[in-house]
Structure formats: C-alpha cells, structure tokens
Scaffold this motif. Structure first.
Motif, PDB file in Angstrom:
ATOM      1  N   SER A 268     -12.741  81.456 -16.338  1.00  0.00           N
ATOM      2  CA  SER A 268     -13.858  80.758 -15.707  1.00  0.00           C
ATOM      3  C   SER A 268     -13.402  80.091 -14.417  1.00  0.00           C
ATOM      4  N   ILE A 272     -18.288  78.504 -14.287  1.00  0.00           N
ATOM      5  CA  ILE A 272     -18.847  79.843 -14.127  1.00  0.00           C
ATOM      6  C   ILE A 272     -17.972  80.816 -14.908  1.00  0.00           C
ATOM      7  N   LEU A 274     -16.177  84.075 -15.938  1.00  0.00           N
ATOM      8  CA  LEU A 274     -15.707  85.277 -15.269  1.00  0.00           C
ATOM      9  C   LEU A 274     -15.363  86.374 -16.275  1.00  0.00           C
ATOM     10  N   TYR A 302     -13.354  87.410  -7.526  1.00  0.00           N
ATOM     11  CA  TYR A 302     -14.504  86.490  -7.548  1.00  0.00           C
ATOM     12  C   TYR A 302     -14.444  85.535  -6.356  1.00  0.00           C
ATOM     13  N   ILE A 306     -17.563  85.128  -3.632  1.00  0.00           N
ATOM     14  CA  ILE A 306     -18.353  83.925  -3.351  1.00  0.00           C
ATOM     15  C   ILE A 306     -18.115  83.417  -1.940  1.00  0.00           C
ATOM     16  N   THR A 311     -23.910  82.595  -3.880  1.00  0.00           N
ATOM     17  CA  THR A 311     -24.750  82.758  -5.076  1.00  0.00           C
ATOM     18  C   THR A 311     -24.254  83.886  -5.977  1.00  0.00           C
ATOM     19  N   TYR A 312     -23.161  84.530  -5.620  1.00  0.00           N
ATOM     20  CA  TYR A 312     -22.685  85.701  -6.364  1.00  0.00           C
ATOM     21  C   TYR A 312     -22.290  85.348  -7.793  1.00  0.00           C
ATOM     22  N   HIS A 313     -22.665  86.230  -8.730  1.00  0.00           N
ATOM     23  CA  HIS A 313     -22.190  86.161 -10.112  1.00  0.00           C
ATOM     24  C   HIS A 313     -22.011  87.589 -10.606  1.00  0.00           C
ATOM     25  N   HIS A 314     -20.873  87.877 -11.197  1.00  0.00           N
ATOM     26  CA  HIS A 314     -20.585  89.267 -11.568  1.00  0.00           C
ATOM     27  C   HIS A 314     -21.493  89.765 -12.687  1.00  0.00           C
ATOM     28  N   GLN A 316     -24.577  89.737 -12.509  1.00  0.00           N
ATOM     29  CA  GLN A 316     -25.677  90.381 -11.786  1.00  0.00           C
ATOM     30  C   GLN A 316     -25.216  91.574 -10.954  1.00  0.00           C
TER      31      GLN A 316
END
Length: 379
Positions: A268, A272, A274, A302, A306, A311-314, A316
């Motif tokens: 994480s 967030i 990971l 990651y 970012i 706003t990136y999140h893997h 999505q």
C-alpha cells in the motif's frame, strides 16, 4: 452522432503454457452518445436490450435501457419522494425473466416494467445496511425448484464491502439472502469454514468481501469466491448445499501464499492498496466460468503513474486486470489479458463478453463498447 454498427474480427491469441489456448474474437462494436459514465450491468437476449446506469453526478444516477445499436431508449432517475420512487441508494439492477427491471435498494426491492412504471415493491430488513453511491451492481436472484412463487434474492451485492467495522467478521457469512415466500432472511457460506477463513486476520474485515454470480437455470447454482481467495465454491441453491470447490491458480497473487493474511502485509501507499484481489466472476455457457482478478502493481510503477495522473488507481487500469477460465471442475487457462483498454462489463450468451473500450489519450463525446467471443484455439 452514433455511427453505424460495424463488424470487425480482431483475434487476440493468448499463449498459455501448460493449459489449452484460447482466443477472443471481436465480433461487434457499438457506441453510446453520453458525456456521463455509463455502466452496463445486464442483458435481455430476446429483445437485444442492455440494462445500465448513468451517473449524472450532481443530478443523480439514472436507470437506462439501451438497444443493440447503442441508442438510449429510456433513462430516468427514480430516487426521491413519490409513489413510484425509492428514497435510499440504488444498490443493484437486473432484468427479470420476462424483461422487467428489478431495483434493489437498502431496504426494499422494486419491480418496474420497461417504461419504468412500478409493478411491485418488496420490503425487507437487511442483515447489514448497504449504501452505494454513483454506481450500481448486477442484481442476483433465483427461483427455488424453478417455482415462480418461490422467489429468492441476494441482499449484499457481489464486490461490495460487507464487513466494514466488524472485528469479529469471521463468525459471519459471505452472502445474505431473502426468501420472499417466508418473508425471512437467511445466509450461506460461513467464513470460518472456508479454507481461507483459517488464515484471515480479524483486521481484514475492511477488505474482505464476496465475489459471486448465480446461474439462474432450472437447477440454480451459486458460484462464490471472495476478494482474497484461492477457490471457487459452487452451491446448489435449491437446498443450500455445497457441491464442489474449484481451485484457483492465479498467475500473480503473492499475498495468498502467506500463512497469516494480515492487512499490514498488503502492499500500500498512504492507505491506497497496491495489492492483488479477485474482482468479478461470470458464468458462461457449457460449464465455463470466468474469474476476473487484479494483479499487484509495483510501488515504483505506481509512483510514476500518480506523478502523471494524481487520480490514478491500478484497480481502474485494464492493464492490471486478468481473466482465468474454468471448465467444470478444472482451471483450463492461465492469466488472460483483457483486450487493449477494455473494461469488462458483463457476460452475454454464446460465451461472449462485453467490454467498455476506453482510449486514455482521447477525450470522446461517446462511449465505445466491444463484444468479444471466447473460443478455444484449433492449434
């Protein structure tokens, strides 16, 4: 302007060592004119209709019917005060056997016709109150012994956190259901009896949740796993008994190899996650099952992502999603990559899958969807 429906055949060959080879044939594409997020959750084959939600941000979330050309036939927000509306969140959507529309909220189930006129309202007391904002999940139900008067439905949607704040969650069940005939709740799949249940630390309650789908045939079956699990359990829904367990061999899910699954061991960054997780499951034709899971993203990757997009999140990012195919009791594929920029929406008849196709480099005023057929390679 919606372009004409056109057909393409794009074959994605999937090399799988030690397993059979499969391929996706892209057989159709359509577009929906919308500047808002559109999520397709179900399909009614006899009328070639899609059931979707449209998140219009501050205007709320609408229920939408969309034809096979991508044309929005009807779209309406039914949340609010009024005799045909509901006041809590719209948690699930699904077609009935006859093509009407089920809407599951926190405290009631409503049935609408295809003009979104209310036909029926069923009130219940949930085991756990679930409120979902800005999206909705597929509604799962079945008729016990194929009897239309013996209607059962699931209260907690697949993929939704159900144990937030419950430190003793291992004493609970993965799925909760409502029997409309007896007007009572019941549960299936005690967590403590699952193979993974012995390894779960109590602090996993916020990230552990059910992943399931229902095969609504004459002998309905539940296909159940969880966000952190290495098996799919199949239940006979007529009597609630466990039929079999299907082992999952993920290509990359190192967290599951630990002897003690503790949230502190999850990769994480600033709360967030990971790490990897199971994401979805679909029942196809001919005893085929598709599991979708998300791989772990390396910390350095990651950080780069970012830096480009805060706003990136893997979760999505389609590049970190993988599919695994099962046939009967056996896993028959390794990790299968999704089509480029493809976000899996739902399963369709004839072993087809519907993907939303997103070009991250182009801002479009429409949303593209592609239908892919999954077939075994002849080689």
């Amino acid at each position: 302007m919606i372009k004409s429906l056109y057909f393409l055949i794009i074959t994605i060959i999937i090399p799988i060592f030690g397993y059979s080879q499969f391929q996706f044939n892209k057989i159709k594409e359509f577009q929906i004119n919308s500047l808002y997020k559109v999520g397709i959750v179900d399909y009614f084959d006899s009328k070639n209709l899609y059931l979707a939600y449209i998140n219009k941000l501050s205007k709320g979330t609408e229920i939408a019917l969309i034809n096979g050309k991508g044309e929005i036939i009807l779209s309406k927000n039914l949340q609010g005060d009024g005799p045909e509306k509901f006041t809590t969140s719209m948690n699930s959507l699904g077609f009935s056997r006859g093509g009407d529309i089920w809407v599951l909220t926190t405290f009631e189930l409503l049935l609408y016709d295809q003009n979104l006129k209310l036909k029926e309202r069923i009130k219940f007391e949930p085991n756990t109150q679930v409120y979902i904002a800005n999206r909705t999940y597929p509604f799962q139900y079945f008729y016990k012994n194929n009897n239309p008067s013996n209607f059962h439905f699931f209260l907690n949607p697949s993929g939704v956190h159900n144990f937030l704040g419950f430190r003793q969650f291992k004493n609970k069940y993965l799925v909760n259901l409502y029997d409309s005939h007896s007007k009572s709740n019941y549960s299936l799949a005690p967590i403590i009896k699952r193979e993974i249940g012995q390894k779960l630390n109590e602090n996993m309650s916020d990230v552990y949740f059910p992943i399931y789908t229902v095969d609504k045939n004459e002998s309905p079956q539940l296909y159940l796993t969880s966000s952190f699990d290495s098996e799919i359990t199949v239940f006979d829904l007529n009597n609630g008994t466990e039929i079999k367990n299907i082992k999952i061999k993920h290509g990359a899910f190192d967290f599951l190899k630990g002897t003690n699954l503790d949230i502190s061991n999850l990769p994480s960054r600033e709360n967030i996650t990971l790490g990897a997780k199971n994401h979805n499951i679909f029942k196809l034709d001919n005893e085929l099952i598709i599991l979708e899971y998300i791989q772990e993203i390396p910390y350095g990757t990651y950080e780069q992502k970012i830096a480009e997009d805060p706003t990136y999140h893997h979760f999505q990012d389609p590049n970190y999603h993988r599919l695994i195919l099962f046939e009967g009791n056996t896993q028959v594929s390794g990790d299968i990559k999704l089509p480029v920029n493809g976000k899996l929406m739902t399963a369709l008849p004839d072993n087809r899958l519907l993907f939303q196709l997103i070009d991250p480099d182009i801002e479009e005023d429409f949303i593209r969807f592609g239908i892919y057929e999954l077939v075994k390679s002849s080689d």
